[in-house]
Scaffold this active site. Structure first.
Site, PDB file in Angstrom:
ATOM      1  N   ASP A   9      38.225  49.206  40.952  1.00  0.00           N
ATOM      2  CA  ASP A   9      37.382  48.831  39.822  1.00  0.00           C
ATOM      3  C   ASP A   9      38.193  48.217  38.691  1.00  0.00           C
ATOM      4  OD1 ASP A   9      35.343  48.520  38.034  1.00  0.00           O
ATOM      5  OD2 ASP A   9      35.006  50.648  37.686  1.00  0.00           O
ATOM      6  N   ASP A  60      34.835  40.681  36.997  1.00  0.00           N
ATOM      7  CA  ASP A  60      34.664  42.083  37.352  1.00  0.00           C
ATOM      8  C   ASP A  60      34.488  42.240  38.856  1.00  0.00           C
ATOM      9  OD1 ASP A  60      34.183  44.888  36.886  1.00  0.00           O
ATOM     10  OD2 ASP A  60      32.052  44.487  37.170  1.00  0.00           O
TER      11      ASP A  60
END
Length: 480
Positions: A155, A360
């Site tokens: 992440d 992201d």
């Protein structure tokens, strides 16, 4: 009669010129490209060796690079159809976007968060997944000594590394047995008041004077437990004394994986912690969730992460939030022409930390500020008049019926970052949403100021995060 004949000839010449111009545009790679029509497919069966390190391997403390086979994490879920998995992904994606937006609004990270710098390198495979809410991509790594192999979320929107630990006050269901720190010879508690403990946003202390952590996410998920150090093993590479959370109370959307490997820019992220060894450089290549088993991808840390063919754009800094990777998006082209109405001002990161564009790994569908999205969508619709329209689907308002076709020509889409033009493959912006030939334009608008480059648009690129050089690079066809 001569006038009519001349007019007919002129009309024929004019329509022929239009046809020739349109035909030549279709064959011009700067204007159109071919999309292969593949419907949603069943994920491949997951298989992964339980032990990665053997006695005959080189010294794991000095090994510079290794690569593991890629799998899709949705192979862990055998009772859902491809359509159900896709709906689950979109539902999670909406939650993810709200979470990121709330973190920016709150002016603090989802973890805690920047780092240091000499480099060898190592790599581990990535799993593309649709069964968890905290991120879309996962790797398998060893935790502790001897190493226990677990699935971990990758992440870039988080900093703290954490995993579920026994004994559990409350833990979610995961694919592997929960890690037991008592069975590891390298597990170490961090003392209250130590420099590592003070790097946490809100450190706590228990009766044994051990450091406690708590990480809350914008979607309501949280993890809390002991902040400790442990050895992580990436196939043939061992990384000692990584500060991580040993979570005894973990609640939220983290179903399936054992924990999270924070890859953000903050000071407690994995790249920052290991900067002394890997020079704060890593890259990944994310494969399509429906990609064939012949494709492979990896995450690489160290100098080996920097692709020679990558085009780089500078990283921007948000003075209010150090976790995210902000990029400067100047404009977007469709069919070889810059889209009018999309300018750098729509993506400006202001001094208060509002707006901007982040890249992201955990968001699927790219979100653009509403005015930019509408301009992009309208330009794509205008460039694809030959495609049969289909009804809207979930968050997608531009869909097409491609049933019965094996391939179609679609307008090109190019993202113009400062210093780097990223030309997207057709499969990165026109995606199947069912098994009957419906494809949708994989962008969406957002009413907020934050724009997000999602992982569907990143598929197939090796995305290089060079924190030491304060830049991000894109290398096409990087998964080979």
């Amino acid at each position: 009669m001569q006038g009519k004949a001349r007019n007919a000839l002129l009309f024929f010449s004019f329509t022929t010129a239009i046809f020739v111009a349109f035909s030549s545009a279709l064959t011009d790679p700067t204007h159109y490209q071919t999309l292969l029509v593949n419907t949603l497919s069943t994920p491949p069966t997951l298989s992964w060796p339980e032990t990665e390190l053997t006695a005959s391997d080189p010294d794991p403390e000095s090994e510079s690079e290794t690569t593991l086979q890629l799998h899709h994490i949705d192979a862990l879920t055998t009772d859902l159809t491809p359509e159900q998995l896709f709906h689950l992904r979109l539902h999670r994606d909406a939650t993810r976007v709200r979470s990121l937006a709330s973190l920016v609004a709150a002016r603090n990270g989802s973890g805690v968060g920047a780092g240091s710098g000499s480099g060898s390198g190592f790599s581990s495979s990535i799993i593309s997944g649709l069964t968890q809410g905290s991120g879309e991509y996962f790797t398998r790594l060893g935790v502790g000594t001897p190493p226990r192999y677990l699935y971990m979320v990758l992440d870039t929107g988080s900093d703290v590394v954490w995993l579920q630990c026994s004994p559990c006050k409350k833990c979610y269901t995961q694919a592997d047995p929960i890690f037991d720190p008592v069975k590891s010879t390298t597990y170490g508690r961090i003392a209250c008041g130590s420099p590592l403990c003070r790097k946490l946003d809100s450190p706590g202390c228990n009766q044994r004077k051990s450091c406690l952590y708590q990480v809350s996410y914008g979607d309501g998920s949280f993890t809390t437990g002991e902040f400790s150090t442990e050895t992580l093993t990436f196939r043939r590479t061992r990384v000692a004394r990584v500060a991580l959370g040993c979570g005894h109370d973990d609640e939220g959307l983290f179903v399936g994986a054992a924990g999270l490997l924070g890859l953000g820019r903050g000071r407690l992220s994995f790249p920052s912690q290991t900067g002394y060894r890997f020079n704060r450089k890593f890259s990944y290549c994310l494969v399509d969730r429906s990609a064939s088993s012949k494709q492979s991808s990896s995450i690489v840390f160290g100098e080996a992460a920097v692709s020679r063919t990558a085009r780089f754009t500078p990283l921007l800094s948000n003075p209010k939030l150090d976790t995210f990777y902000y990029l400067e998006l100047l404009g977007i082209s469709v069919g070889g022409t810059r889209v009018r109405g999309i300018s750098a001002s729509l993506f400006q990161l202001d001094g208060a930390g509002n707006g901007g564009v982040i890249i992201d790994s955990g968001t699927s569908v790219t979100r653009l500020t509403r005015p930019a999205y509408i301009a992009l969508r309208d330009a794509f619709r205008s460039g694809a008049p030959n495609l049969k329209r289909a009804p809207e689907f979930s968050l997608f308002d531009t869909c097409f019926d491609l049933s019965g076709k094996s391939e179609v020509k679609v307008p090109t889409v190019v993202l113009h970052f400062r210093g780097a033009d990223v030309s997207l493959p057709a499969a990165n912006y026109l995606i199947p949403v069912d098994s009957s030939g419906t494809f949708c334009f994989a962008f969406a608008g957002t009413m907020g100021g934050l724009s997000i480059i999602g992982n569907i648009q990143q598929q197939g690129f090796r995305v290089v995060y060079d924190l030491a050089g304060s830049r991000v690079g894109f290398s096409p066809r990087g998964c080979a």
